[in-house]
Design a protein around this motif. Structure first.
Motif, short mmCIF file in Angstrom:
data_model
loop_
_atom_site.label_atom_id
_atom_site.label_comp_id
_atom_site.label_asym_id
_atom_site.label_seq_id
_atom_site.Cartn_x
_atom_site.Cartn_y
_atom_site.Cartn_z
N ILE A 1 0.86 -1.18 0.00
CA ILE A 1 0.00 0.00 0.00
C ILE A 1 0.89 1.23 0.00
N ALA A 2 0.45 2.28 -0.65
CA ALA A 2 1.22 3.54 -0.69
C ALA A 2 0.24 4.69 -0.84
N PHE A 3 0.71 5.89 -0.50
CA PHE A 3 -0.09 7.10 -0.65
C PHE A 3 0.51 7.97 -1.76
N SER A 4 -0.35 8.70 -2.47
CA SER A 4 0.13 9.64 -3.48
C SER A 4 -0.91 10.74 -3.66
N HIS A 5 -0.56 11.77 -4.44
CA HIS A 5 -1.46 12.88 -4.73
C HIS A 5 -1.56 13.06 -6.24
N PRO A 6 -2.15 12.12 -6.97
CA PRO A 6 -2.16 12.24 -8.44
C PRO A 6 -3.02 13.39 -8.94
N TRP B 1 -7.24 4.36 -5.14
CA TRP B 1 -8.48 4.65 -4.45
C TRP B 1 -8.43 6.05 -3.86
N ASP B 2 -9.59 6.69 -3.77
CA ASP B 2 -9.69 7.95 -3.05
C ASP B 2 -9.53 7.68 -1.56
N HIS C 1 5.84 8.04 -7.28
CA HIS C 1 6.79 9.14 -7.26
C HIS C 1 6.33 10.19 -8.26
N TYR C 2 6.99 11.34 -8.24
CA TYR C 2 6.73 12.34 -9.27
C TYR C 2 8.02 13.09 -9.56
#
Length: 1139
Positions: A459-464, A482-483, A506-507
């Motif tokens: 599991i990971a978090f991101s801000h796409p 998922w939101d 990543h970005y």
């Protein structure tokens, strides 16, 4: 050429550069082809020296070598052609077209024709594609950005863009070592040999009187370098650093059908050049003081940890004017290897993650589905949740069937969101659960997602989409997004042919993407669209692999284990999809899948062979290992906290060991002492859960400037105790209010501590040889807390340092022992440039480097960089007008400095390349305060217009602004110096104006304020947080000092001028008061005061009562005597000078 011969070339390059043989340096770079000096290349391009540009490039590549090289030469020649056209020099343009550009016609004839047609135009900007062509300078800068990307992507430049890390003057050091050995072997060694040549071996002549000279004091060959010789050692002599060769197994580019004309994914970073800021590491450890002078060990023993701040990778220190060889200076004590805690979880720990802000909070997940949250400082488990399905009715039938068949479930991964407000848990059966984390330790259910068929492996978090999303992967070979708030599915990525083992979002350059690995060893990359994988490559080992970026996001690593037990830890070249380096030191057959982590942009750690193994990112060989005093499993899981001061490692006995470095141990000792003090609090305790008090980074500033700008690597996380006064959100109230009768009794018995007698505190007046000192306008402690640096209004700096003595064996700062006024043997003063003006009228500013080696300062003239040991000016920059009025280091890159200016602008300046990156405009008067928040990723500025502005660090755009409001007893808009300082939690902001103290949140909403009245009626001259964030010290223009509770701004203690100012000074005509207050970086109850008469005082409580007063009572949850936050409707300008 052999490896040693290659390294000799680098030593010669360094020597030539240090001796200022600039042309020879670059000629050798070109002829050897070992090092491409990007800074030199940039200078040539920006200067339009096109022949020299191509001549320098020719040492590394030719036009026809590959598509990257062809593109590089084409861009250069095209720019030369356009500049000729712009000058209307058509003859030169035709010459360039025929001689230089025609070679590209065979590759793209249409393009060549189009270039040729530009000759027919009166202005080539009439061509649609060139319509936005600006002036020559801007066009060269735009082209240079493209060239740097192409060079970094070109495999021919691989490992040629970075100068090998070794200490300065290395060739001289080797020669000195050789001469010392020769002298030691002399038959007649003289105490002071006269070396006249290096062409022959040294040998001392026989004594003329027949007597034999005494032998070297330290004996035969096995002894150290003789002290009697005339060639003093130039520092610690490390072995040659290995030169990393390109991996023979390098793969082609990450992206298929890569177009060389498109921007590359890798962020272009100019490599360091050859001019190096002086390396002071060894010198600071062993300062050379003449025997006739008193020995001043400025950086000795108690401050040894300062030398560890000299970092590799992203440098701790700024490097000026031209590029520098990055120094690879560190000690193994930087690594957290000392066991300090053992926590018993009760079941096998499967996953760990430290909180990103409160860095002693540890999240763990176990093999029975439990999750727990530990406060490492107090060894307390502040939250625990056993696994259960929240809504079995909404689960899919496959999940219900799986749970019916086998109810056992394990945590596969648990981690915090980037801001630490949410935690996510991936389980071995279908489910992902998220909780919101309340700072009192409470976990509230947020979302339960039936995410995958089978196990959820990562599991990971991101801000796409600028909103928080959760990325999951599972046994069903899928990756899903998922939101995070609603649990609604946003994307599904299909393409793996085996269960997906891990994800790494990543970005770069505003491009969001996800790396994923499957258990067949395949690596894929996905953009947030439905166009499938952009990458399909094999990971070393072809089995379970995880990927992770360094903290600054510039370096990508992976670690995996094959089915046969062979483990591989590698660094990737993202642009090429190639393995950049492979790290050695794993067991031939690892027992289990090896886990790894990164820290501080510098170290790697992995669990293998019942050990924790450490590597330096730039060296493939193991740096060191630790057994953690035994008890580790074969492949322990591990996790660093954000600042790398703590490392959590799983044990074979269902527990967790916490390892710490020096900073981590100091942090935990501080937390233990706070917990102990809390346990001695009043017996009537509110029956609530333990509070989590954010301690953040230690403050060391002279006035409320950014706490984190100077010390991003000293973030002190939170502590959980029941007795501490925890900073709370204005909107949060205790779960259970105290009884009104109890509080009434406290209010009756509590009395404000008013210290008016010198016998009720300890005050020390620092000795000064200046008979007529000028007023102290800036004052700060060094980061190690053993010295004070003052800047006077006459632009002269003074440094006092506490020495070890019988009365002060630890050499710590104290008001019981006087420090020495420190000055180098040459007797020079650190004096700022004043631009031929009156320094008394200038706005002074100062900032200290993290390892206390350098100070940056200005007093109305140029900004000066001083060496703190020699007091010499290393460089100056930013000549006025306008003059600099405030300085703050970027929290993540000390080469970037925010400089507040007299003309109300803020310049974001890169000292390394001497370039202003951005110029921020939003204030109407001069800038008087700057504060960075790393957790919120913002810069807050304040000005003499009494306005606050919030700027995004990413793009430097203004997010918000607000004028501070006048207190109720004042009318009209405020003006005057306004200072800002972030609390250690990095979200609350102390705002200081002569009319008020105020606490603001990250949205610039005023939570509470206090204005001078009653016992403290005079205007405020300065204020600052204590190092633990629990107090605010404020000084006043009548000489009084107020000590306030930081959370509520209630007055805790008043110190009258008579308590610390000698009567002889008080009786003199004229008002004497503190112009600036400095808080000790480790002792929360010690402060230093810079006075209007030029004196400096250190003040602290007596040993019998080591705190300032007692905490004022809470009036049933209200905040008496604190003015309410002004309403948004009255948001108008205000202005008033701060004295």
């Amino acid at each position: 050429m052999s490896s040693l011969s290659r390294e000799l070339v680098f030593l010669i390059l360094q020597f030539l550069d240090e001796e200022k043989f600039k042309e020879t340096v670059h000629k050798l770079e070109q002829e050897s082809g070992f090092y491409f000096n990007m800074k030199h290349f940039e200078d040539l391009v920006q200067g339009g020296e096109w022949d020299e540009v191509e001549r320098y490039l020719s040492g590394f590549t030719k036009v026809e070598d590959n598509r990257y090289s062809m593109k590089i030469f084409f861009e250069i020649r095209k720019q030369k052609y356009l500049e000729a056209l712009d000058r209307h020099d058509r003859a030169k343009a035709v010459e360039i077209l025929v001689k230089d550009l025609k070679v590209f016609a065979s590759f793209n004839e249409e393009l060549f024709k189009e270039i040729t047609q530009l000759l027919t135009l009166e202005n080539f900007r009439q061509n649609e594609q060139l319509s936005k062509y600006g002036d020559t300078k801007s066009a060269r800068n735009i082209m240079l950005l493209e060239l740097k990307k192409l060079i970094e992507a070109n495999p021919l430049f691989r490992d040629k863009l970075n100068f090998p890390p070794f200490k300065s003057s290395r060739l001289r050091t080797l020669i000195n070592q050789s001469l010392n050995w020769q002298h030691q072997l002399c038959k007649n060694p003289r105490p002071n040999p006269d070396i006249k040549t290096l062409f022959t071996d040294h040998s001392c002549a026989a004594p003329t009187n027949g007597a034999r000279a005494p032998p070297p004091a330290n004996g035969p060959l096995v002894g150290p370098i003789p002290k009697s010789a005339g060639f003093p050692p130039m520092g610690a002599h490390a072995p040659f650093q290995p030169v990393v060769s390109p991996s023979p197994n390098a793969m082609a580019g990450w992206m298929t059908n890569a177009n060389p004309s498109l921007p590359h994914a890798a962020v272009a970073q100019g490599p360091p050049g050859l001019v190096q800021a002086p390396n002071t590491a060894a010198f600071l450890k062993h300062p050379r003081t003449p025997t006739s002078a008193p020995v001043i060990d400025y950086q000795s023993a108690d401050s040894e940890h300062l030398m560890k701040r000299m970092r590799v990778g992203q440098p701790d220190e700024v490097s000026f004017s031209g590029a520098s060889h990055p120094a690879n200076i560190y000690t193994q004590e930087d690594l957290p290897k000392q066991g300090v805690r053992t926590l018993n979880q009760g079941s096998n720990v499967m996953s760990l993650d430290f909180h990103p802000v409160q860095q002693t909070i540890l999240l763990v997940g176990t093999n029975v589905g439990d999750i727990g949250i530990w406060e490492v400082g107090s060894r307390e488990r502040i939250a625990h949740k056993t696994f259960k399905v929240w809504d079995i009715g909404s689960c899919t039938l496959p999940l219900q069937a799986a749970l019916m068949k086998d109810a056992a479930i394990s945590v596969n991964r648990c981690l915090w969101s980037p801001d630490g407000t949410i935690l996510g848990v991936a389980f071995s059966k279908h489910i992902v659960q998220t909780y919101t984390f309340v700072p009192n330790g409470e976990l509230r259910q947020q979302a339960e997602i039936d995410a995958h068929i089978g196990g959820v492996n990562d599991i990971a978090f991101s801000h796409p989409n600028k909103t928080l999303s959760i990325i999951t992967c599972g046994d069903d070979k899928l990756i899903k997004v998922w939101d995070a708030q609603t649990g609604q599915k946003q994307y599904t990525f299909e393409g793996h042919e085996a269960p997906v083992f891990s994800v790494c979002p990543h970005y770069k350059e505003s491009i969001q993407f996800i790396f994923s690995t499957a258990i067949d060893g395949k690596i894929k990359a996905w953009l947030y669209d439905c166009l499938g994988s952009r990458v399909d490559y094999d990971a070393p080992g072809h089995w379970c692999t995880t990927m992770a970026y360094s903290a600054d996001g510039t370096r990508l690593f992976s670690c995996g284990t094959s089915k046969e037990g062979e483990s591989h830890l590698v660094e990737w070249n993202e642009t090429e999809g190639a393995i950049k380096r492979t790290y050695n030191g794993f067991r031939k057959r690892s027992l289990g899948v090896v886990q790894f982590d990164t820290t501080r942009n510098r170290f790697l750690a992995a669990g293998d062979e019942f050990l924790v193994k450490f590597w330096d990112m730039d060296n493939t060989n193991i740096l060191t290992t630790t057994e953690c005093d035994g008890g580790l499993p074969a492949s322990p899981r591990l996790r660093f906290n954000r600042e790398g001061s703590l490392l959590a490692v799983t044990t074979s006995e269902n527990g967790i060991k916490i390892l710490a470095n020096t900073d981590g141990q100091r942090l935990l000792r501080m937390l233990e002492s706070r917990a102990f003090e809390g346990s001695r609090g009043p017996p009537q305790q509110i029956n609530t859960k333990p509070s989590i008090v954010p301690l953040g980074s230690v403050s060391n500033v002279s006035s409320p400037i950014a706490v984190n700008t100077e010390r991003p690597d000293r973030m002190l996380p939170s502590v959980s105790t029941s007795g501490l006064q925890a900073p709370m959100d204005a909107s949060r109230t205790p779960d259970v209010k105290p009884r009104i009768t109890d509080d009434s009794e406290k209010i009756k018995t509590w009395k404000l501590a008013d210290i008016a007698d010198s016998g009720h505190l300890r005050a020390l007046h620092l000795q000064d040889t200046d008979t007529n000192p000028s007023k102290v306008v800036r004052l700060l402690y060094t980061n190690n807390g053993i010295a004070l640096l003052a800047l006077g209004s006459n632009a002269v700096h003074k440094l006092w340092k506490w020495q070890r003595s019988d009365r002060n064996p630890n050499g710590k700062s104290t008001a019981s022992v006087a420090p020495q006024l420190w000055q180098p043997a040459n007797g020079i003063l650190m004096t700022n440039d004043t631009n031929d003006g009156n320094p008394e009228e200038a706005t002074a500013c100062i900032a200290l480097s993290k390892n206390d080696s350098y100070v940056m300062s200005a007093s109305g003239g140029k900004v000066s960089l001083f060496n703190m040991m020699t007091f010499k000016v290393m460089t100056t920059f930013m000549a006025p007008p306008p003059a600099a009025t405030f300085l703050a280091f970027h929290p993540q890159d000390n080469n970037i400095i925010a400089i507040g200016m007299e003309d109300s602008t803020i310049q974001i300046y890169n000292v390394r390349i001497d370039d202003v990156k951005s110029k921020l405009k939003g204030h109407q008067k001069k800038i008087t305060g700057l504060a960075f928040s790393q957790s919120m990723n913002v810069l807050v500025s304040s000005g003499a217009d009494a306005q606050l502005c919030v700027w995004s660090i990413d793009g430097w755009e203004k997010k918000k602004s607000r004028y501070i409001q006048p207190p109720a007893n004042r009318s009209g808009a405020l003006v005057g110096d306004t200072r800002v300082q972030f609390h250690n939690d990095q979200t609350h902001l102390l705002v200081v104006h002569e009319s008020q103290l105020a606490i603001y949140d990250g949205n610039l909403e005023c939570l509470r304020s206090w204005s001078p009245r009653d016992a403290l009626p005079a205007p405020i001259s300065s204020a600052i947080y204590s190092c633990d964030g629990l107090l605010v010290y404020a000084t006043f223009c009548d000489g009084a000092i107020g000590v306030f509770e930081a959370e509520s701004l209630r007055l805790r203690c008043r110190i009258a001028p008579s308590a610390y100012i000698p009567p002889s000074i008080l009786s003199c005509a004229g008002r004497v008061y503190p112009m600036v207050v400095a808080a000790h970086p480790m002792e929360p109850n010690q402060i230093a005061l810079g006075m209007s008469d030029g004196k400096v005082h250190v003040v602290e409580p007596l040993d019998a009562d080591p705190k300032w007063g007692t905490a004022p009572p809470q009036d049933n949850g209200a905040h008496p005597a604190i003015s309410a936050a002004p309403s948004a409707a009255s948001n108008q300008a205000s202005d008033q000078p701060m004295r």
